[in-house]
Design a protein around this motif. Structure first.
Motif, short mmCIF file in Angstrom:
data_model
loop_
_atom_site.label_atom_id
_atom_site.label_comp_id
_atom_site.label_asym_id
_atom_site.label_seq_id
_atom_site.Cartn_x
_atom_site.Cartn_y
_atom_site.Cartn_z
N GLU A 382 10.04 -5.63 121.76
CA GLU A 382 10.63 -6.93 121.42
C GLU A 382 11.36 -6.89 120.08
O GLU A 382 12.17 -7.78 119.80
N GLY A 383 11.04 -5.89 119.27
CA GLY A 383 11.70 -5.75 117.99
C GLY A 383 12.10 -4.31 117.73
O GLY A 383 11.25 -3.41 117.73
N LEU A 407 14.36 -7.83 124.25
CA LEU A 407 14.51 -7.75 122.80
C LEU A 407 14.76 -9.13 122.20
O LEU A 407 15.62 -9.89 122.66
N LYS A 408 13.99 -9.43 121.13
CA LYS A 408 14.19 -10.67 120.37
C LYS A 408 14.75 -10.38 118.96
O LYS A 408 15.36 -11.27 118.37
N GLU A 409 14.48 -9.16 118.48
CA GLU A 409 14.97 -8.77 117.15
C GLU A 409 15.71 -7.44 117.27
O GLU A 409 15.17 -6.47 117.82
N LEU A 410 16.91 -7.40 116.74
CA LEU A 410 17.71 -6.18 116.79
C LEU A 410 18.42 -6.00 115.46
O LEU A 410 19.18 -6.87 115.01
N ARG A 411 18.15 -4.85 114.84
CA ARG A 411 18.81 -4.50 113.58
C ARG A 411 19.42 -3.11 113.71
O ARG A 411 18.71 -2.13 113.95
N LEU A 412 20.74 -3.06 113.54
CA LEU A 412 21.47 -1.79 113.51
C LEU A 412 22.25 -1.77 112.22
O LEU A 412 23.48 -1.84 112.21
N SER A 438 20.32 -16.20 126.50
CA SER A 438 19.81 -15.00 125.83
C SER A 438 18.58 -15.36 125.01
O SER A 438 18.42 -16.49 124.53
N ILE A 439 17.69 -14.37 124.85
CA ILE A 439 16.48 -14.58 124.07
C ILE A 439 16.56 -13.89 122.71
O ILE A 439 15.60 -13.90 121.95
N LEU A 440 17.69 -13.28 122.40
CA LEU A 440 17.85 -12.58 121.12
C LEU A 440 17.96 -13.60 119.99
O LEU A 440 18.85 -14.46 119.99
N LEU A 469 20.55 -17.49 118.69
CA LEU A 469 20.44 -16.82 117.39
C LEU A 469 19.89 -17.75 116.32
O LEU A 469 20.32 -18.90 116.19
N ARG A 470 18.96 -17.19 115.50
CA ARG A 470 18.44 -17.90 114.33
C ARG A 470 18.78 -17.15 113.03
O ARG A 470 18.76 -17.76 111.96
N TYR A 471 19.06 -15.89 113.16
CA TYR A 471 19.40 -15.07 111.99
C TYR A 471 20.60 -14.22 112.37
O TYR A 471 20.60 -13.54 113.39
N LEU A 472 21.63 -14.21 111.50
CA LEU A 472 22.83 -13.42 111.73
C LEU A 472 23.30 -12.84 110.41
O LEU A 472 23.46 -13.56 109.42
N ASP A 473 23.54 -11.53 110.39
CA ASP A 473 24.04 -10.84 109.19
C ASP A 473 25.22 -9.96 109.61
O ASP A 473 25.05 -8.99 110.36
N VAL A 474 26.40 -10.33 109.12
CA VAL A 474 27.63 -9.54 109.39
C VAL A 474 28.27 -9.12 108.06
O VAL A 474 29.49 -9.03 107.96
#
Length: 647
Positions: A382-383, A407-412, A438-440, A469-474
């Motif tokens: 999930e993360g 997946l609920k949390e994805l960091r690349l 979506s559940i991400l 989405l609740r958190y977004l970093d670009v």
């Protein structure tokens, strides 16, 4: 031939030779003086009956009177040069060279004696001695007079101090060094070796040593001389207040040291507690003192969650032990795990069946096949939060989004191979299908190692997953423009709580103000819009109007042109503000900070103010003085007078 020899053509001479010649010191005068002294010594040793010595002395005296050296003196000078004394006679007159050649051939000896001196240079003026030198010379003559006739007298060594007759350096070092590349026999082992610039003389001589014997004697011929110490240039002394040298170890350091020394007996302490274990882990991370021995403190077969904040000192085998001693983990976080490689990561694949969340910082050595095997073995993830993985490619991402659909949390983050194709794969596989959304909830694709992603790819991604989405970093996608704000965020995100758009220079202040004025998203909790110097007051006012009632973290570092009215809006509407960074905002001063901390006077009453503020950063705000207001419990960073100690 005689005309060619009698010319006055000279070769180049050194500066030292010219100086000595101007002072009256020439090879001719040196040879004359040496002949005189040697004649006196031979007469004293052999007595008055030695006719040859008397004749030589008479010749030396007559030559000194006439100003020309005798043939015997010339021969002695030549023999001296052949035996190693030639370092004092670097440049000889052509006249003397001609006499030597004639002596060797035996045909022109008398012609050299009768030759007039018109072609030779004029005799140099005799150097005047000082009073101290004259007194010393008289004392030496008295000692010589007393010691006449005494064979082997110790006064003979007085002549060794004379600078004109002392041994040259080549005599003290067993003769001149042979040329580099020649073959020599070692003076100690008698083996033949090639001469190099590192070849050393034998002690005691004569001869030279090979490199093996030179090292055996205790001297390293290859040792480089120590570099001279550089003196620090005097300058202004600056003292940073935030970093203070600890002369005595702190209590935390002592506790960590005791626990490390008695790690085998740590179980006797009983149940330490989860909170205490986490506090110890953070303290050890600050000192980077986590090792293979004391890491056992955090291991337990009943653990479902494990966090190691600094695993720099753990080798690959330690990660394997970690898995074997914590087989029931569902959440694992390892920071600075640079020594995690494929063999250790294979143990992660086979021995952590219940793992649902993994967070790694710096797994540089894990290759693409190992990532694929791990993803296939954990379809219930999930993360998946990975930072700095240069070998994670597009094929690995395809395996991830196709197998781990929950997946609920994805960091690349900081991926060197990040591209628009990555975003298309995420949108196609993790986006909502049909009526399902979506559940991400968490997405971090910041700081791409290559080129920035385009507006079209990001907007397409937000259209697929933006609803959840609740958190977004670009951050650091420097090709994103206003289209990303108005066509992506404003249209497709409706539940965002944290947004990071740092270092996106193509975003304009007008578009950002329009986003927050018309956005149907709830107020944000955290916003990072730093490193965007073109953003201005209208954008800040729109942000505080939209999210000021709930905003806790705000970073506008680098907004150089924001005006005072916009800065005061932070104190008027940011009642929940806890962390604020206004570095390099030129209009921040003591009065604005006072309004943030204490509120503003409105008809005799204080209104507004950031009452919950615990951290304030004012780096680069040179209008903030040492007299700026302070508050109990507030960490104020960046005041110049606190950093530079003026003397």
């Amino acid at each position: 031939m005689s005309r060619a020899r009698n010319n006055n053509v000279r070769g180049p001479t050194s500066a030292l030779t010219e100086f000595l010649r101007a002072s009256g010191i020439t090879p001719t005068t040196v040879a004359r003086r040496a002949a005189t002294q040697q004649g006196q010594q031979q007469q004293a040793a052999a007595g008055p009956s030695n006719d040859d010595s008397q004749q030589q002395q008479d010749q030396a005296v007559s030559s000194s009177v006439s100003g020309r050296p005798s043939r015997a003196a010339s021969r002695r000078g030549a023999s001296r040069r052949e035996s190693g004394y030639g370092s004092d006679n670097l440049d000889e007159d052509d006249e003397e060279n001609r006499e030597e050649e004639k002596d060797e051939n035996g045909a022109e000896e008398e012609e050299a004696v009768e030759e007039p001196e018109r072609n030779s240079p004029a005799p140099a003026k005799k150097r005047k001695l000082t009073k101290a030198a004259e007194a010393k010379l008289k004392a030496q003559e008295k000692k010589k007079a007393k010691g006449k006739g005494k064979k082997g007298s110790g006064d003979e060594y007085e002549d060794d101090d004379d600078p004109y007759t002392s041994l040259s350096k080549s005599m003290w070092s067993n003769g001149s060094k042979p040329p580099v590349g020649d073959f020599e026999n070692c003076a100690k082992c008698e083996k033949q070796f090639t001469v190099t610039k590192y070849t050393m003389a034998a002690n005691p001589g004569p001869g030279w040593l090979c490199h093996v014997c030179a090292k055996a004697s205790g001297k390293d011929p290859f040792k480089k001389p120590a570099a001279p110490r550089k003196r620090k240039a005097p300058g202004d002394k600056r003292e940073v207040v935030h970093f203070v040298e600890n002369r005595l170890p702190t209590l935390v350091n002592l506790c960590i040291k005791v626990v490390t020394q008695h790690i085998d007996d740590v179980e006797s302490l009983g149940d330490i507690g989860t909170l205490n274990v986490e506090a110890i882990a953070k303290a050890m991370a600050k000192n980077r003192s986590l090792t293979t021995e004391n890491a056992k403190l955090f291991y337990n077969t009943t653990n479902s969650k494990l966090v190691l904040y600094d695993a720099t000192n753990l080798p690959s085998s330690a990660f394997e032990s970690l898995v074997y001693l914590n087989p029931n983990l569902t959440s694992l976080r390892l920071d600075f795990c640079g020594q995690l490689d494929d063999p250790a990561f294979k143990v992660f694949t086979t021995s952590l069946p219940a793992l649902e969340r993994i967070e790694l910082l710096g797994p540089f050595l894990v290759r693409s096949p190992a990532w694929k095997d791990f993803i296939k073995a954990h379809p219930n993830l999930e993360g998946f939060l990975i930072t700095q993985s240069p070998r994670f490619d597009l094929d690995c991402l395809r395996e991830l989004v196709s197998h781990c659909t929950g997946l609920k949390e994805l960091r690349l983050k900081e991926f060197g191979k990040m591209s628009d194709a990555f975003l298309d794969e995420i949108a196609d596989n993790l986006g909502g299908q049909g009526d399902s959304e979506s559940i991400l909830e968490y997405l971090d694709i910041s700081s791409p190692g290559g080129e920035s992603c385009s507006d079209a790819a990001v907007v397409n991604l937000l259209s697929a997953i933006g609803g959840s989405l609740r958190y977004l970093d670009v951050s650091k996608h420097d090709l994103l423009t206003d289209e990303f704000l108005l066509g992506g965020l404003q249209q497709h995100t409706h539940s965002l709580e944290s947004l990071s758009i740092a270092h996106c220079p193509e975003i304009t202040s007008k578009a950002l103000a329009s986003l927050f004025n018309e956005w149907e998203n709830p107020p944000l909790v955290s916003l990072d819009a730093s490193r965007n110097p073109e953003l201005q007051t209208d954008a800040l006012e729109a942000i505080m109007k939209h999210s000021g009632s709930r905003l806790e973290n705000l970073n506008i570092n680098g907004w150089k042109d924001v005006e005072e009215n916009g800065l005061r809006d932070i104190g008027r509407k940011g009642k929940e503000m806890r962390k604020l960074d206004v570095g390099f905002c030129r209009n921040v001063d003591d009065f604005i900070i006072k309004a943030w901390l204490e509120g503003e006077d409105v008809k005799g009453r204080k209104k507004g103010g950031c009452t919950e503020l615990v951290e304030l950063k004012v780096w680069g705000c040179n209008r903030v003085t040492p007299n700026c207001p302070k508050k109990l419990g507030l960490a104020l960073h960046g005041v110049e007078s606190h950093i530079i100690k003026r003397t």
